[in-house]
Design a protein around this motif. Sequence first.
Motif, PDB file in Angstrom:
ATOM      1  N   LEU A  91      -3.389 -14.486 -11.394  1.00  0.00           N
ATOM      2  CA  LEU A  91      -2.743 -14.406 -12.708  1.00  0.00           C
ATOM      3  C   LEU A  91      -3.065 -13.095 -13.405  1.00  0.00           C
ATOM      4  N   THR A  99      -3.168 -21.288 -17.909  1.00  0.00           N
ATOM      5  CA  THR A  99      -3.270 -21.533 -16.474  1.00  0.00           C
ATOM      6  C   THR A  99      -3.378 -23.023 -16.194  1.00  0.00           C
ATOM      7  N   GLU A 113      -7.788 -23.878 -10.837  1.00  0.00           N
ATOM      8  CA  GLU A 113      -7.372 -22.744 -11.671  1.00  0.00           C
ATOM      9  C   GLU A 113      -8.547 -21.878 -12.098  1.00  0.00           C
TER      10      GLU A 113
END
Lengths: 487, 322
Positions: free
Chosen positions: A28, A262, A19
Amino acid sequence: MTARFAYDEVPYDTEANSEAHPRAMATLARLFGIDAAAPSTARVLEIGCGDGEHMIAAASYLPRARFVGFDLAADAVARGIEIARQAGADNVALLHRDVRDVRASGLEAPNARPFDYVVAHGVYSWVPEAIRGDVLAVIRDALAPTGVAFLSVNASPGWELRRALRVLMREAAADAEDPAERVRLALGLVDELATSKGDGFVRVLARAAGEYRAHVVQATPPDVPFSRYVFHDLLAECNDPFSATELAARLRHAGLRIVCETPLARARAQPSSAWDLSAEMATSGTPFLQVLVCRDDATVADVPALDTIRAMHLWADLAPAGAGTYRTTAGAMLRAAGDTPLARAARSAPGFVAVSTLADGEGELSDLERDLFVAFCHGLLAIASEPAAIGGVTSAPRVAPHVRLHARAAAARGAKSAVLTSALHRSFRVPRAELAVVAELDGTTEAATIAARLAPHHGAGARKHVEKVLDRFARYGFLLAEEGAGA
Amino acid sequence: MTQVLDAARLAHRAIVGATVMGLMGKAKRLAIVVGELGAIARAAPSAGHTDLVVTVDESSEDAAGIAKALDAARHSLSDDGILSLVVGSPVTAALIEVAASYGDAIASASATRDDAYADAVAWAALRARSARLTAPPVEPSRLALLVEVAARQGLTLVEPEIAVSVPGLGRVRGMKSPRARALLATMASGTSARPLFFVPSARAPKAGLLRAKVERLADGWVASGAAGAAEEASDAMPIVRAATAVLDDAACGGGGPMTFKELLREARERWSTDARANGQRATPSATDASDLAGALYRLAGDDRVELWMRDPAGSAMALAQL
């Protein structure tokens, strides 16, 4: 322990965090309306980089991006510099720096700000309170206007049970100086708590102790003398959790704000106009929180804009499992019968597929965006703002130099396994028998030659063994495209 | 619902703990002072007349302030007098707060999960809804400071064996000092208000280890706690199950505390009646009283019952709140 910095005394076993990879962060960011920089040419800063494993692995697949990391642990930085040199990662700079000095004076060129991506993984909760302001100030100062940062912390209320364990573990280990002995005493107490038969909170704590013990086994590499993870986590001098509210307030004070958690929580898949991170943390009970953060002057959407997915790419690692069913490398089973977008994606597996090419018309594309978003939130499928230059099995397969380096080093020391990181920035523990294959994947050696070299160990099964490894590594995203990234 | 610095309840809780530990003097009417550390430092209670000083730490005093308060407390103690510092677990406080804020949402989400966190929140939710006694949570570093300053002021922390303070915890090695045992008991019991005891150092037992006897509760009073007493675990002793049912029935009927002896008698009758109804036989045992006392002490630590060792109406003590 006060005579030497704890991370020099006891090295920390750093690993890649998927992530915290620029590609995941960009994905994202764009979902939330931030025009994040292309990862392939980005400038990335890591605060508390340790031996740089996370960055070197990423840099290995993004040769045109620039990675800068600093850490207070001199030994770790020195190790990382050598690994980067051996891996040919000349787009990585590792520096021995104190975050307070970086806040005061910045980093010197060519390692100076601005940065498109900043990573502070495993830092904020574990530094003294007096330093936390410096960490956030460095992040704020480093970020470009559309830059995003990754920040991880221990999370309240989910971490509260670990707080109880930490208090008692530190007490149990208080009289020991040797790190291994401290860990032994601490885990001994955890084992004793786990076997308690009492009622009420004793039962709760016993269960928490059992769960923590299982977690330690998972988090500790099998070939280390003791759990350095425990030493640097629950036994650390500094370790504090934060609630979402408190973290948001601290970020606000530093000129930053949360974009999203996340990975995205599963609950995000439910259509809703309101999102409450505090409620999500309370209901999920997660003891650890990772968030994407941006400058407070950036424009951020409150909810994900699903129509941004059409400009993204789907990682198709779908292996046929019979009767219109496909299995991903994570073990998810997905149904894709007929000529559906997912079936079309499966035909391109393994590889990245542009989402826009999978749908016929706007209607199907909207449905596809929704379905992919739901699958993404559930961790079933990976979408990315830009593809990695990886592909299937070729006649002379190639993995990143960093991967070959680790495979060779593990083989040289006779290790039973090694952790290797793919272009998707996912780490896998690879057994010795497969490492021998991986070490040969330099882009010039044909599979048949590799099989011949392994024949003394595998006999007639060498060719099948090599094919199996190559197929698996292709699906895991290790094999580089023929004209793609890596030296 | 919570109550903070409920002087009478704090005093009674401390008296119960001190009695079980064998620390409580024999005075028929106890002189008790209750107040936050800072208030004690400012008020300086009368010298040499107090049987029990009960205090809580709001963390507003530095080391010098703590020293002043503890010095004042020590000088106020009678020959048999003791100091009690009532503390709560910071973990419990956090869990109860989240249960109070997100209880319904968590209960709904927890319906499909089975882990320690779900257990913890369910446990906390029960307590969030009850009028339990709370004391300010104590962090380990703060407790260490309090104990260290107390020692300099001639007051020694004393603690019983862990098996008494946290029944069912099992053997936990390495927690030798009274401070370590206090920390373990506070964190592992999930208490919101646990009395710690300090005695003048000259009277402290060796290694600060107290010989606790739960049987001393036999001279006291009992009532169902705010969270309800019911002992429903299938492995609970019949006398305990019967006793907690008696207590809950009394509470439902608006009854007040009953003496331990009354409770034991009624519990035996209930057990006997229930056994006959099931075609079984209830066999009173010589250990019923101690078994029941042990269970009640454990339940009291979990706010499931309230205990008193002096008249619950307060006639046997002169209570001054600072």
